[in-house]
Scaffold this motif. Structure first.
Motif, PDB file in Angstrom:
ATOM      1  N   ARG A 284      -7.502 -23.907   9.477  1.00  0.00           N
ATOM      2  CA  ARG A 284      -7.866 -22.605   8.475  1.00  0.00           C
ATOM      3  C   ARG A 284      -6.620 -22.125   7.724  1.00  0.00           C
ATOM      4  NH1 ARG A 284     -11.733 -18.447  12.070  1.00  0.00           N
ATOM      5  NH2 ARG A 284     -13.116 -19.914  12.712  1.00  0.00           N
ATOM      6  N   LEU A 285      -6.596 -22.060   6.426  1.00  0.00           N
ATOM      7  CA  LEU A 285      -5.520 -21.711   5.611  1.00  0.00           C
ATOM      8  C   LEU A 285      -5.565 -20.156   5.158  1.00  0.00           C
ATOM      9  CD1 LEU A 285      -4.821 -24.856   3.543  1.00  0.00           C
ATOM     10  CD2 LEU A 285      -3.432 -24.137   5.376  1.00  0.00           C
ATOM     11  N   ARG A 286      -4.652 -19.429   5.181  1.00  0.00           N
ATOM     12  CA  ARG A 286      -4.879 -17.915   5.109  1.00  0.00           C
ATOM     13  C   ARG A 286      -3.878 -17.337   3.770  1.00  0.00           C
ATOM     14  NH1 ARG A 286      -5.216 -17.867  11.128  1.00  0.00           N
ATOM     15  NH2 ARG A 286      -7.414 -18.435  11.595  1.00  0.00           N
ATOM     16  N   PHE A 287      -4.144 -16.185   3.202  1.00  0.00           N
ATOM     17  CA  PHE A 287      -3.329 -15.711   2.325  1.00  0.00           C
ATOM     18  C   PHE A 287      -3.809 -14.311   2.268  1.00  0.00           C
ATOM     19  CE2 PHE A 287      -6.509 -17.276  -0.464  1.00  0.00           C
ATOM     20  CZ  PHE A 287      -6.671 -16.037  -1.477  1.00  0.00           C
ATOM     21  N   GLY A 288      -2.861 -13.336   1.666  1.00  0.00           N
ATOM     22  CA  GLY A 288      -2.973 -12.007   1.551  1.00  0.00           C
ATOM     23  C   GLY A 288      -2.279 -11.263   0.764  1.00  0.00           C
ATOM     24  N   TYR A 289      -2.455 -10.253   0.063  1.00  0.00           N
ATOM     25  CA  TYR A 289      -1.637  -9.384  -0.659  1.00  0.00           C
ATOM     26  C   TYR A 289      -1.776  -7.911  -0.672  1.00  0.00           C
ATOM     27  CZ  TYR A 289       0.454  -7.548  -4.942  1.00  0.00           C
ATOM     28  OH  TYR A 289       1.167  -6.724  -5.998  1.00  0.00           O
ATOM     29  N   SER A 290      -0.878  -7.365  -0.425  1.00  0.00           N
ATOM     30  CA  SER A 290      -0.905  -5.670  -0.380  1.00  0.00           C
ATOM     31  C   SER A 290      -0.025  -5.228  -1.485  1.00  0.00           C
ATOM     32  CB  SER A 290      -0.325  -5.267   1.076  1.00  0.00           C
ATOM     33  OG  SER A 290      -0.024  -3.777   1.049  1.00  0.00           O
ATOM     34  N   HIS A 291      -0.539  -4.184  -2.381  1.00  0.00           N
ATOM     35  CA  HIS A 291       0.248  -3.936  -3.479  1.00  0.00           C
ATOM     36  C   HIS A 291       1.192  -2.765  -3.035  1.00  0.00           C
ATOM     37  CE1 HIS A 291       1.431  -3.428  -7.639  1.00  0.00           C
ATOM     38  NE2 HIS A 291       0.885  -2.323  -7.657  1.00  0.00           N
ATOM     39  N   LEU A 292       0.809  -1.977  -1.988  1.00  0.00           N
ATOM     40  CA  LEU A 292       1.651  -0.911  -1.411  1.00  0.00           C
ATOM     41  C   LEU A 292       2.680  -1.595  -0.894  1.00  0.00           C
ATOM     42  CD1 LEU A 292       1.722   2.052  -0.637  1.00  0.00           C
ATOM     43  CD2 LEU A 292       0.269   1.405   1.571  1.00  0.00           C
ATOM     44  N   MET A 293       2.455  -2.644  -0.147  1.00  0.00           N
ATOM     45  CA  MET A 293       3.853  -3.267   0.604  1.00  0.00           C
ATOM     46  C   MET A 293       4.699  -3.693  -0.511  1.00  0.00           C
ATOM     47  SD  MET A 293       4.065  -6.376   3.223  1.00  0.00           S
ATOM     48  CE  MET A 293       2.633  -5.926   3.983  1.00  0.00           C
ATOM     49  N   ARG A 294       4.073  -4.316  -1.637  1.00  0.00           N
ATOM     50  CA  ARG A 294       5.076  -4.863  -2.761  1.00  0.00           C
ATOM     51  C   ARG A 294       6.130  -3.749  -3.223  1.00  0.00           C
ATOM     52  NH1 ARG A 294       6.326  -9.298  -5.015  1.00  0.00           N
ATOM     53  NH2 ARG A 294       6.965  -9.293  -7.122  1.00  0.00           N
ATOM     54  N   LYS A 295       5.198  -2.585  -3.606  1.00  0.00           N
ATOM     55  CA  LYS A 295       5.738  -1.538  -4.463  1.00  0.00           C
ATOM     56  C   LYS A 295       6.855  -0.757  -3.664  1.00  0.00           C
ATOM     57  CE  LYS A 295       4.830   0.249  -7.752  1.00  0.00           C
ATOM     58  NZ  LYS A 295       5.234   0.116  -8.934  1.00  0.00           N
ATOM     59  N   GLU A 296       6.724  -0.749  -2.319  1.00  0.00           N
ATOM     60  CA  GLU A 296       7.520   0.206  -1.225  1.00  0.00           C
ATOM     61  C   GLU A 296       8.750  -0.915  -0.994  1.00  0.00           C
ATOM     62  OE1 GLU A 296       5.370   1.729   1.969  1.00  0.00           O
ATOM     63  OE2 GLU A 296       4.745   3.689   0.479  1.00  0.00           O
ATOM     64  N   LEU A 297       8.716  -2.122  -1.066  1.00  0.00           N
ATOM     65  CA  LEU A 297       9.709  -3.053  -0.415  1.00  0.00           C
ATOM     66  C   LEU A 297      10.361  -3.914  -1.498  1.00  0.00           C
ATOM     67  CD1 LEU A 297       8.081  -3.689   2.967  1.00  0.00           C
ATOM     68  CD2 LEU A 297       9.680  -2.005   2.385  1.00  0.00           C
ATOM     69  N   SER A 298       9.933  -3.967  -2.722  1.00  0.00           N
ATOM     70  CA  SER A 298      10.542  -4.842  -3.661  1.00  0.00           C
ATOM     71  C   SER A 298      11.940  -4.187  -4.214  1.00  0.00           C
ATOM     72  CB  SER A 298       9.697  -5.002  -4.961  1.00  0.00           C
ATOM     73  OG  SER A 298       8.508  -5.651  -4.560  1.00  0.00           O
TER      74      SER A 298
END
Length: 347
Positions: A284-298
């Motif tokens: 199995r191949l997996r991916f995900g995206y959290s906009h909250l995490m990106r906004k707070e840690l970029s």
């Protein structure tokens, strides 16, 4: 069923006001319990299969396929922080209920103990643990319910605290359409003893909703989780920031009210997908995206993969191995490993 709905309503109404804003204790409870969940955005509640680790985030998914499943996970955080989770499942046929037991731990390492002049006088350690039991069962033809109870203990230098935490959930499954809908009230509870006398701190309570769908003609399953149903505004206003990173890294120097609304709305979502390969979905191949995490840690001046997660899983003989990677920041990310098996396969 009525009792579970009432419990959800009581927990939501009693904790809603207490959990808006501020900082929380026992934040380690929000760490992803397994490599699979790490690879799928760190939050994964709307899938019903034989993965016993899913019961840590949504007890309603506990089902007979998890009978005698065992799993151990360990994550390597930046700064030598170590985190792990061990769990097992058991289906009680007479009660038609699946039970789980688990322990999670977070070891933050050894720190210098200094005085008010900055002179080192020794060292100290910091660690937190959570011991849980869970139960899930079928309530109606397409409706499942579950509950986790967790005892938490925390020691930070000479300061200690204990607490009791509960997760309550309902799940609707339409097997004909390969569709799952769920709602989870996570980390409802309180401290039993505090770090300082009389200083009661809030727990990271959160109300979540999720949906997943496995495609009929493609071995692919996608999931969408809406976080923080119990509060709308989850924006962080950084007074030092002159630029704003929009969805997927676009930069804007000024935001309209509409853009601010959309930015806050997007922070509530976690998107993920899982591609199944092999006759028995053994790879199995997996991916995900959290906009909250990106906004707070970029970082505004640099592009990065903050907020994006990925990973893979493979079953070899009697064991399933999973790897997950969470990109928190340019300064580092988290590598997560999980190994699982079923005792029945050794007989």
């Amino acid at each position: 069923m009525r009792l579970l709905l009432l419990s959800l309503a009581i927990c939501f109404s009693s904790l809603l006001a207490a959990q808006v804003g501020g900082l929380f204790t026992y934040e380690f409870l929000n760490f992803a319990p397994s490599a699979r969940i790490s690879a799928l955005g760190g939050t994964h509640i709307a899938v019903l299969d034989d993965d016993i680790n899913l019961g840590a985030t949504n007890p309603a998914v506990l089902n007979p396929l998890m009978h005698q499943q065992l799993s151990f996970s360990h994550a390597f955080h930046p700064g030598d922080v170590q985190y792990g989770y061990a769990t097992g499942g058991y289906y009680h046929q007479k009660w038609q209920t699946t039970f789980s037991g688990g322990i999670r731990y977070a070891n933050y390492g050894t720190f210098d103990l200094t005085n008010n002049l900055g002179l080192v006088e020794g060292d100290f350690k910091a660690a937190e643990y959570g011991i849980s039991i869970g139960a899930g069962r079928q309530l109606a033809e397409r409706l499942r319910g579950g509950i986790n109870l967790r005892f938490v203990t925390s020691r930070l230098e000479s300061y200690t605290s204990t607490g009791i935490v509960a997760d309550l959930s309902l799940l609707y499954q339409d097997t004909a359409k390969n569709l799952v809908l769920t709602m989870v009230a996570r980390n409802a509870g309180r401290q039993l003893s505090t770090y300082r006398e009389g200083n009661v701190e809030p727990l990271p309570f959160e109300l979540q909703a999720g949906i997943s769908k496995r495609l009929r003609y493609l071995p692919f399953q996608f999931s969408l989780v809406y976080r923080y149903l119990d509060r709308w505004n989850i924006l962080y206003d950084d007074p030092n920031s002159t630029e704003t990173t929009l969805l997927f890294g676009d930069v804007d120097t000024e935001q309209s009210d509409t853009e601010i609304w959309f930015d806050n709305f997007a922070r509530h979502f976690v998107f993920n997908g899982e591609l199944f390969m092999g006759k028995k979905d053994n790879f199995r191949l997996r991916f995900g995206y959290s906009h909250l995490m990106r906004k707070e840690l970029s970082i505004n001046e640099y592009r990065s993969l903050a907020g994006f997660t990925f990973g893979a899983g493979v079953k070899i003989n009697r064991f399933r191995l999973d790897y997950g990677r969470t990109n928190f920041h340019l300064g580092g990310g988290v590598n997560h490993l999980t190994i699982g098996t079923n005792i029945k396969e050794f007989r």
